[in-house]
Structure formats: structure tokens, C-alpha cells
Design a protein around this motif. Structure first.
Motif, PDB file in Angstrom:
ATOM      1  N   PRO A 146       7.995  -5.435  12.284  1.00  0.00           N
ATOM      2  CA  PRO A 146       6.817  -5.212  11.437  1.00  0.00           C
ATOM      3  C   PRO A 146       7.089  -4.172  10.359  1.00  0.00           C
ATOM      4  O   PRO A 146       7.788  -3.189  10.586  1.00  0.00           O
ATOM      5  CB  PRO A 146       5.766  -4.712  12.431  1.00  0.00           C
ATOM      6  N   ARG A 147       6.539  -4.396   9.196  1.00  0.00           N
ATOM      7  CA  ARG A 147       6.624  -3.434   8.103  1.00  0.00           C
ATOM      8  C   ARG A 147       5.215  -3.262   7.547  1.00  0.00           C
ATOM      9  O   ARG A 147       4.504  -4.242   7.341  1.00  0.00           O
ATOM     10  CB  ARG A 147       7.588  -3.905   7.010  1.00  0.00           C
ATOM     11  N   PHE A 148       4.842  -2.002   7.291  1.00  0.00           N
ATOM     12  CA  PHE A 148       3.480  -1.681   6.891  1.00  0.00           C
ATOM     13  C   PHE A 148       3.487  -1.037   5.505  1.00  0.00           C
ATOM     14  O   PHE A 148       4.433  -0.334   5.136  1.00  0.00           O
ATOM     15  CB  PHE A 148       2.826  -0.724   7.894  1.00  0.00           C
ATOM     16  N   ALA A 149       2.409  -1.288   4.769  1.00  0.00           N
ATOM     17  CA  ALA A 149       2.245  -0.688   3.440  1.00  0.00           C
ATOM     18  C   ALA A 149       0.761  -0.488   3.189  1.00  0.00           C
ATOM     19  O   ALA A 149      -0.050  -1.393   3.443  1.00  0.00           O
ATOM     20  CB  ALA A 149       2.858  -1.564   2.349  1.00  0.00           C
ATOM     21  N   SER A 150       0.401   0.694   2.703  1.00  0.00           N
ATOM     22  CA  SER A 150      -0.998   0.979   2.367  1.00  0.00           C
ATOM     23  C   SER A 150      -1.365   0.263   1.074  1.00  0.00           C
ATOM     24  O   SER A 150      -0.577   0.237   0.121  1.00  0.00           O
ATOM     25  CB  SER A 150      -1.213   2.482   2.208  1.00  0.00           C
ATOM     26  N   LEU A 151      -2.550  -0.310   1.049  1.00  0.00           N
ATOM     27  CA  LEU A 151      -3.019  -0.999  -0.144  1.00  0.00           C
ATOM     28  C   LEU A 151      -3.668  -0.002  -1.092  1.00  0.00           C
ATOM     29  O   LEU A 151      -4.384   0.907  -0.658  1.00  0.00           O
ATOM     30  CB  LEU A 151      -4.029  -2.080   0.233  1.00  0.00           C
ATOM     31  N   PRO A 152      -3.445  -0.140  -2.393  1.00  0.00           N
ATOM     32  CA  PRO A 152      -4.060   0.789  -3.355  1.00  0.00           C
ATOM     33  C   PRO A 152      -5.536   0.543  -3.491  1.00  0.00           C
ATOM     34  O   PRO A 152      -6.070  -0.493  -3.077  1.00  0.00           O
ATOM     35  CB  PRO A 152      -3.315   0.464  -4.658  1.00  0.00           C
ATOM     36  N   GLY A 153      -6.209   1.522  -4.090  1.00  0.00           N
ATOM     37  CA  GLY A 153      -7.640   1.377  -4.330  1.00  0.00           C
ATOM     38  C   GLY A 153      -8.455   2.015  -3.235  1.00  0.00           C
ATOM     39  O   GLY A 153      -8.118   3.071  -2.700  1.00  0.00           O
ATOM     40  N   ASN A 154      -9.537   1.335  -2.886  1.00  0.00           N
ATOM     41  CA  ASN A 154     -10.462   1.863  -1.893  1.00  0.00           C
ATOM     42  C   ASN A 154      -9.759   2.025  -0.555  1.00  0.00           C
ATOM     43  O   ASN A 154      -9.054   1.134  -0.081  1.00  0.00           O
ATOM     44  CB  ASN A 154     -11.640   0.896  -1.736  1.00  0.00           C
ATOM     45  N   SER A 155      -9.974   3.166   0.085  1.00  0.00           N
ATOM     46  CA  SER A 155      -9.301   3.444   1.351  1.00  0.00           C
ATOM     47  C   SER A 155      -9.743   2.496   2.453  1.00  0.00           C
ATOM     48  O   SER A 155      -9.052   2.325   3.455  1.00  0.00           O
ATOM     49  CB  SER A 155      -9.570   4.890   1.784  1.00  0.00           C
ATOM     50  N   SER A 156     -10.925   1.878   2.305  1.00  0.00           N
ATOM     51  CA  SER A 156     -11.407   0.966   3.331  1.00  0.00           C
ATOM     52  C   SER A 156     -10.679  -0.379   3.289  1.00  0.00           C
ATOM     53  O   SER A 156     -10.892  -1.212   4.169  1.00  0.00           O
ATOM     54  CB  SER A 156     -12.914   0.732   3.172  1.00  0.00           C
ATOM     55  N   THR A 157      -9.861  -0.605   2.250  1.00  0.00           N
ATOM     56  CA  THR A 157      -9.151  -1.873   2.148  1.00  0.00           C
ATOM     57  C   THR A 157      -8.187  -2.055   3.307  1.00  0.00           C
ATOM     58  O   THR A 157      -8.032  -3.144   3.830  1.00  0.00           O
ATOM     59  CB  THR A 157      -8.392  -1.954   0.813  1.00  0.00           C
ATOM     60  N   GLY A 158      -7.494  -0.976   3.699  1.00  0.00           N
ATOM     61  CA  GLY A 158      -6.659  -1.050   4.873  1.00  0.00           C
ATOM     62  C   GLY A 158      -5.186  -1.144   4.569  1.00  0.00           C
ATOM     63  O   GLY A 158      -4.682  -0.497   3.656  1.00  0.00           O
TER      64      GLY A 158
END
Length: 559
Positions: free
Chosen positions: A293-305
Motif C-alpha cells: 500500500p502507498r498513501f498520499a494526502s489529497l490537497p484542498g479540504n482536509s475532510s477529503t481524506g
């Protein structure tokens, strides 16, 4: 079948295809507002005629004509209002009727109340200007010209009837110019609005197409893709991720329910200070393949996940192995090319020494050993060079039965036929396959050489049987190459097609690896079945060509 995204035809935004500038819904709305305005003007005119002292209205020249015209104007307004509320057909003929009645009745009211000096000309200017909002440009300009002509004509008629100088002609001319400029400005405004609305519509279509393309790409990706919100609820999941997660129900949206192991890996990644992606392989479901698994934070609103990529650990390892083998093949090819020349010199010198009469039997035995090992080294060099300069396949339509008969004849007449007993078991029908003829010959020749090298038992020539099978509705022709040799140990069977794996000290371990690579290059598949003292069977699945009229296939169409 690939999903195709058809281009969307773009008309002016909301525009009717018959040159009207706006849609029917918008036309109904504008006409309703204009009719409310018409009713208000009719009521005000009626009140000013019957109670002129309340509005400080100057004396009316033609009081009876004014009253009759205003009553008709009010009646038309009520009729139009009723039709707008109860009729839902084409509004544009109704709009044309409304503006014609406005021009005729407005001109009569202008004449009856007092001409241009009464200010009623503003009503005609307003009617002419607003017509450009819902009528075609030519019609709007025509009605504006009629309104201007009516105002100026009324001024001339009033001057001629009262024998007065046309003092109001200048004012009438201004009203006429205002009609024309108002209509022209309305047309320009509508066209400007259309351009920007068309641009917005085109951008909307482009964004929709891009969204479809992105969705198609994500859905077809071999890598699993998940989009999670801050509560670890799955918002987006492609087919690869769905398969890696064990094909769960679409009602399951919580990641801890779908895969506790992946949820725990996400929690560990989220707690890292550096935010580095996790690289440890985990097993999502019992009995399933391991994934990375590889994870990346999505830009923009923090609730996006979080965006999660799931890669099959075996696929990643195989890709790394292929890259390593490719690099090794290039390096080995360069080394083999440098070895080839001195090896040829050693072989030639050994042959010359073997022709001399000054060597005894012991020395000649040593020379034979040198010559045998030189030939073995030359075979290794040839395999490595073939591995490093592999050419792309050029498939052709091949009738497999006649081709195998020619191969049987060639083997029987060659030195290879002295080491194996080859039997061919044909079938009545001769299916056509798609394969590069030269590469197909290499595959079968390597398998037969492999049988001659490893299938010998107790000094007997191995018996090799080639048979052809056509399974039911399959799109492939299956060829079996079976020998009666000692079989392959289970520890080696799973790695048989890997490079440099061999059961013989004399083998290079590249023959079967090359055979597998050549099969994959032609969209074919090769597998093996074997057991100790049970012989070995190689199974080649070849793609079939159903159109026998074709004799060749373009490489780009096939790959």
C-alpha cells in the motif's frame, strides 16, 4: 471493449436551432415579465385618461380614441397573460404577435394622447429594445425600424394637421435613433452573452469528457486505487482495488470492515511524522496475494481524506525482476560479444592441434575436452546474444499441422534426430495460428533440444510426442510436447522458466527462459507438467487466426 467518448455537439447555450436567441423556457419567462409590465402600463394609462387631475396630465387631443385604444391594449394584455399561463407551445410566434400589437396600439396611443411631446414614445423605444432579447436579430431590427418610422411619422402628421412648425421633429428623431440603437445594443448584448455561454458550455463538455477519461483510466489501471474521507469511508474504488480487496459488496464502504490490515497500515502511516508512504507488503484477505500500500494526502479540504494505491507485491517483484534481467541481458550481451572472438581462436587452434601426428592418445583426449567445452561456451554465448538482441515479433497466419509435419521432417534429417525419437500425432483439422514463424521454430527447437539433453534415461533415446488439441470454444490452439524422461524435481519445477536455472551441469539455463519470452512476445503461453519418473509435458497455448484468407498481420495491430 474500450469505452468511447463521443464529442458533444455545441449549439449556443440554450439556443433554439431555428435562429431564435434563447430557449423556449427563457422566452416564456421574459414574455411573462413583459406582459406584467404591459398590464401595469395599461392600468396607468387607463387611470390617467379617466382621472387626469390625479396625474397632472395635459389635455388629451383625441379622448375617445385614447380610451378605446387603452381598453383594447388592456384587453390584449389580459389575453396574452392568459395564453402565457395556459398554453405551452412554441412561444416565438406569440412573441411576434405581442410586439406587433404593442407597435400598433402604442402608435395609436401616441397619436391620441398628444404626439411626441406626451412622452409615450418612450414606450415604443422600450418595446423595440426588448424585442432583441427574444427575437432573431433581423426581426428585432425590423421592428425597431418600424417603431422609429412610426414615431417620426406621427411627428410629421401632427405638424401637417395643425399647421405648426415641426418643433417636435428633433425629439421624434431622437426617439427613432433610440429605437434603433436600443435594438442594436440588445442584439450585441445577446450575442456577447451567447459567446460567453457557449464558452462555458464548451468548457463544461470538456470537463465532463476529461472526467470520463480519468474515470476510464483509473478503472483500467492495474494498480488498485481507493479514495477515502477522513472517516475512512471509501468514496472511489476502481476494479483492481475491488479485486484485491476480495470483491466485497458495494454496500460495504468502511475501510476497517473491508480490510482491517489496510486500515491499520493507514493508521501507522498517519502517525508517522515524516508522512512517508508505507512500503511493507501486507495481506488484505486470507489466501489472497500480498499487496504494497502507498498513501498520499489529497490537497484542498482536509475532510477529503487520503488517496491509496494498492500494488500487487508479486507484480512489483516480477517487474523488478524483468528490469534486472533486461539490464543483465544487455551487459551479458556485451561481454559475450567480446568473448566470442577469442573463443573462436581457441576452437580453431584446438582443431589444428588435433590434426597433428605428434600427440598421443592422452593429449588428443585433452584436445577433445577443450573442443567440447568450447562448443558449450559457444552455445552459451549464442543464447546470451539472442537474449540481448531479441527482435519484436512479426506474427503471420500459420497452418499448424503442415508446419509441424515440416518440423518433424527437419528434425529427422538433422543431428537432433539421432538423440530423440520424435512422433507427431496430427488431427484431421488444421487450425490457423498467429505467430512469428522464425520465433515459433526457435521455441519448438529449444524444447526438443531440452528433451534430448534432459530426457535421456539409461542410455536410451528419449521418446518425444507432439500432439495438437482444440479445446471447445477456446480462442487458442494447444500443443503438447511430451517426453518419457526422468521428470523434473519439484524444487526446480516452479523456477524452470527463470534464467540460469537448469537441471544439467552442461546446460546454460537460458533455453526455456528464451522460449517463454518468445511465447509471451506472440501472446502465447507456455507451461510445464512433470513428476519424478513420470516424464515431462510442455503445454503451449497458441492464439488462433479464424480468418484464413489473411496471410500476414501488421505488427502494430497485433501487439
Amino acid at each position: 471493449m474500450a469505452t468511447q467518448i463521443a464529442p458533444t455537439p455545441v449549439l449556443p447555450f440554450g439556443r433554439e436551432p431555428n435562429s431564435y436567441p434563447i430557449s423556449r423556457q427563457l422566452a416564456y419567462r421574459i414574455l411573462l415579465y413583459l406582459n406584467i409590465f404591459r398590464l401595469s402600463i395599461a392600468v396607468l394609462l387607463l387611470a390617467s385618461i379617466f382621472k387626469p387631475e390625479l396625474f397632472n396630465v395635459p389635455p388629451i387631443l383625441h379622448i375617445n380614441l385614447a380610451r378605446a385604444t387603452v381598453f383594447v391594449y388592456l384587453a390584449f394584455s389580459l389575453i396574452f397573460f392568459y395564453r402565457l399561463k395556459h398554453e405551452r407551445g412554441n412561444p416565438f410566434p406569440f412573441a411576434t404577435q405581442a410586439i406587433i400589437s404593442d407597435l400598433i396600439l402604442g402608435t395609436l396611443i401616441l397619436h391620441a394622447i398628444g404626439g411626441v411631446n406626451s412622452g409615450i414614445g418612450v414606450l415604443l423605444v422600450f418595446v423595440a429594445s426588448t424585442s432583441a432579447l427574444y427575437l432573431p436579430p433581423r426581426s428585432a431590427l425590423l421592428f425597431a425600424s418600424v417603431a422609429a418610422t412610426a414615431i417620426v411619422g406621427e411627428a410629421f402628421f401632427a405638424a401637417s394637421m395643425h399647421d405648426e412648425a415641426p418643433r417636435s421633429l428633433a425629439q421624434a428623431g431622437l426617439f427613432g435613433v433610440a429605437c434603433l440603437f436600443g435594438a442594436a445594443g440588445g442584439v450585441a448584448l445577446v450575442q456577447w452573452n451567447h459567446r460567453y455561454q457557449n464558452l462555458a458550455l464548451q468548457q463544461t463538455v470538456d470537463l465532463a469528457n476529461l472526467e470520463q477519461i480519468n474515470e476510464l483510466i483509473i478503472r483500467r489501471m492495474q494498480t488498485g486505487v481507493l479514495v477515502l474521507d477522513d472517516q475512512q469511508n471509501v468514496r472511489v474504488m476502481n476494479e483492481s482495488a475491488w479485486s484485491l480487496l476480495g470483491e466485497p459488496s458495494y454496500q460495504e464502504r468502511r475501510l476497517p470492515d473491508l480490510s482491517p490490515a489496510l486500515s491499520a497500515a493507514l493508521d501507522r502511516w498517519d502517525q508517522q511524522e515524516t508522512g512517508a508512504p508505507g512500503v511493507e507488503a501486507i495481506q488484505l484477505k486470507p489466501g489472497r496475494t500480498s499487496i504494497i500500500p502507498r498513501f498520499a494526502s489529497l490537497p484542498g479540504n482536509s475532510s477529503t481524506g487520503v488517496l491509496v494505491f494498492l500494488e500487487d507485491a508479486e507484480f512489483v517483484a516480477q517487474r523488478a525482476n524483468d528490469m534486472t534481467i533486461g539490464s543483465l541481458a544487455q551487459l551479458s550481451g556485451g561481454i559475450a560479444h567480446e568473448i566470442r572472438n577469442p573463443l573462436a581462436a581457441v576452437t580453431h587452434a584446438a582443431q589444428l592441434l588435433a590434426e597433428s601426428d605428434h600427440f598421443d592418445d592422452g593429449d588428443k583426449k585433452l584436445l577433445r575436452i577443450i573442443d567440447a567445452h568450447c562448443h558449450r561456451m559457444n552455445d552459451i554465448v549464442e543464447n546470451i546474444l539472442q537474449l540481448s538482441r531479441r527482435e519484436r515479433s512479426r506474427p503471420e497466419v500459420i497452418a499448424i499441422i503442415p508446419w509441424l509435419k515440416e518440423l518433424e521432417k527437419e528434425v529427422t534429417e538433422s543431428s537432433l534426430g539421432q538423440h530423440i525419437q520424435l512422433f507427431f500425432d496430427p488431427i484431421p483439422e488444421s487450425p490457423n495460428i498467429l505467430f512469428d514463424p522464425g520465433q515459433l521454430h526457435q521455441v519448438f527447437w529449444k524444447l526438443l533440444e531440452n528433451a534430448a539433453t534432459h530426457g535421456a534415461q539409461e542410455g536410451r533415446r528419449p521418446k518425444v510426442i507432439i500432439s495438437v488439441h482444440l479445446p471447445g470454444l477456446s480462442q487458442n490452439c494447444v500443443v503438447h510436447i511430451e517426453d518419457n524422461g526422468p521428470g523434473i524435481p519439484p524444487a526446480i519445477l516452479g523456477k524452470l522458466f527463470e534464467p540460469f536455472v537448469s537441471t544439467s551441469k552442461k546446460g546454460s539455463g537460458l533455453g526455456l527462459y528464451l522460449a517463454k519470452q518468445l511465447c509471451e512476445a506472440n501472446l502465447a503461453d507456455i507451461s510445464v507438467e512433470s513428476g519424478i519418473d513420470q516424464g515431462t509435458r510442455f503445454r503451449i497455448r497458441l492464439p488462433m487466426a479464424h480468418d484464413r484468407r489473411r496471410h500476414s498481420i501488421n505488427e502494430q495491430d497485433y501487439l
